[in-house]
Enzyme design. Structure first.
Site, PDB file in Angstrom:
ATOM      1  N   GLN A  69       0.814  -1.214   0.000  1.00 57.48           N
ATOM      2  CA  GLN A  69       0.000   0.000   0.000  1.00 57.48           C
ATOM      3  C   GLN A  69       0.846   1.262   0.000  1.00 57.48           C
ATOM      4  O   GLN A  69       0.401   2.326  -0.394  1.00 57.48           O
ATOM      5  CB  GLN A  69      -0.931  -0.058   1.228  1.00 57.48           C
ATOM      6  CG  GLN A  69      -1.571   1.231   1.655  1.00 57.48           C
ATOM      7  CD  GLN A  69      -0.987   1.761   2.952  1.00 57.48           C
ATOM      8  OE1 GLN A  69       0.041   1.287   3.435  1.00 57.48           O
ATOM      9  NE2 GLN A  69      -1.658   2.753   3.516  1.00 57.48           N
ATOM     10  N   LYS A  83      13.622  -7.435   1.997  1.00 60.90           N
ATOM     11  CA  LYS A  83      13.393  -6.096   1.464  1.00 60.90           C
ATOM     12  C   LYS A  83      14.682  -5.511   0.878  1.00 60.90           C
ATOM     13  O   LYS A  83      14.661  -4.904  -0.195  1.00 60.90           O
ATOM     14  CB  LYS A  83      12.853  -5.170   2.556  1.00 60.90           C
ATOM     15  CG  LYS A  83      11.404  -5.403   2.918  1.00 60.90           C
ATOM     16  CD  LYS A  83      10.914  -4.362   3.913  1.00 60.90           C
ATOM     17  CE  LYS A  83       9.446  -4.605   4.256  1.00 60.90           C
ATOM     18  NZ  LYS A  83       8.938  -3.615   5.233  1.00 60.90           N
ATOM     19  N   CYS A 187       3.237   1.455  12.511  1.00 66.77           N
ATOM     20  CA  CYS A 187       2.149   1.860  11.627  1.00 66.77           C
ATOM     21  C   CYS A 187       1.024   0.829  11.636  1.00 66.77           C
ATOM     22  O   CYS A 187      -0.119   1.155  11.313  1.00 66.77           O
ATOM     23  CB  CYS A 187       2.659   2.111  10.210  1.00 66.77           C
ATOM     24  SG  CYS A 187       3.443   0.687   9.443  1.00 66.77           S
ATOM     25  N   CYS A 251      27.191  13.455  20.981  1.00 67.10           N
ATOM     26  CA  CYS A 251      28.133  14.375  20.345  1.00 67.10           C
ATOM     27  C   CYS A 251      28.738  15.405  21.294  1.00 67.10           C
ATOM     28  O   CYS A 251      29.605  16.176  20.901  1.00 67.10           O
ATOM     29  CB  CYS A 251      27.457  15.118  19.188  1.00 67.10           C
ATOM     30  SG  CYS A 251      26.162  16.283  19.718  1.00 67.10           S
TER      31      CYS A 251
END
Length: 255
Positions: A69, A83, A187, A251
């Site tokens: 989708q 993937k 999601c 950092c």
């Protein structure tokens, strides 16, 4: 460039903001993409389309039917496949002149340094904070710029970070140390609109190209530490400055 490459990228070359020198820089650049999902898919398409010469793709997941989708480089024949490997096959079919490396593995703080070695920029579109922070810390240590692209329902966030440079923030300066655990929503829980992910992925690709073209063309303004927030419902775009945390464990003094 050969005549066929000049023809392929002619629309870039005639842009004064890119030009021949900018296109030549893209052709010799190396981008590492972390996460080949909803953000990584369109980002990869536009980076490959721009002629970025070398692409390293990192993802330990496999293609599922529910991905189609929004993860635009995959088709039904890719279901069940890695993937990273399916995305690499897409690149090879799209432009055989590009060099592509696939790593079907999860990037962690233990292997991140090796996976991003030699990159000109890392584009992170993964789906959890623990990975994002591990990538950010590795980028700071290696002196590699980071493009972060993220999405939560209808809000997208894109920024370039250069925590290895004096006075510049890293991604950890933005989110802090509280999100190192792998416990964020997905999601699958919240839902996601395919077109919205496409907007964020394309925006992320353009942000990464700004990094690659720094010092070569006028498009090369990385806008370090400027977080661009996209609201897909209104729609609108606003920008905020992320300040460097002097005590940042990635950092700053706490590193």
């Amino acid at each position: 460039m050969t005549p066929d490459r000049l023809n392929r990228f002619a629309r870039h070359i005639v842009l004064p903001e890119v030009g021949a020198m900018g296109q030549a820089r893209l052709a010799t650049s190396h981008v590492v993409l972390v996460g080949m999902g909803g953000i990584g898919s369109p980002a990869l398409q536009y980076l490959a389309g721009a002629g970025v010469g070398r692409l390293t793709l990192i993802d330990d997941d496999v293609v599922e039917a529910s991905n189609l989708q929004r993860q635009t480089i995959y088709t039904e024949v890719d279901i069940g496949q890695s993937k990273a490997e399916a995305a690499a096959a897409w690149v090879t079919a799209f432009d055989p002149a590009l060099v592509v490396d696939a790593h079907a593995t999860r990037i962690t703080r233990h292997n991140a340094a090796g996976l991003i070695a030699g990159a000109d920029v890392v584009l992170d579109g993964c789906d959890n904070f623990a990975t994002r922070l591990a990538v950010s810390d590795a980028c700071v240590k290696a002196g590699v710029p980071l493009t972060s692209a993220a999405l939560g329902r209808f809000q997208g966030q894109v920024a370039n970070f250069a925590g290895h440079r004096d006075g510049q923030a890293c991604y950890r300066c933005f989110v802090g140390d509280a999100f190192d655990a792998e416990d964020c929503d997905s999601c699958a829980d919240l839902g996601v609109l395919g077109a919205m992910v496409g907007m964020v992925g394309a925006f992320g690709a353009m942000a990464a190209m700004r990094v690659l073209l720094e010092g070569v063309s006028t498009l090369g303004d990385p806008q370090w530490g400027q977080l661009h927030v996209l609201d897909g419902l209104k729609p609108s775009l606003r920008t905020m400055r992320i300040a460097r945390d002097p005590e940042c464990s990635g950092c700053g003094a706490g590193a």
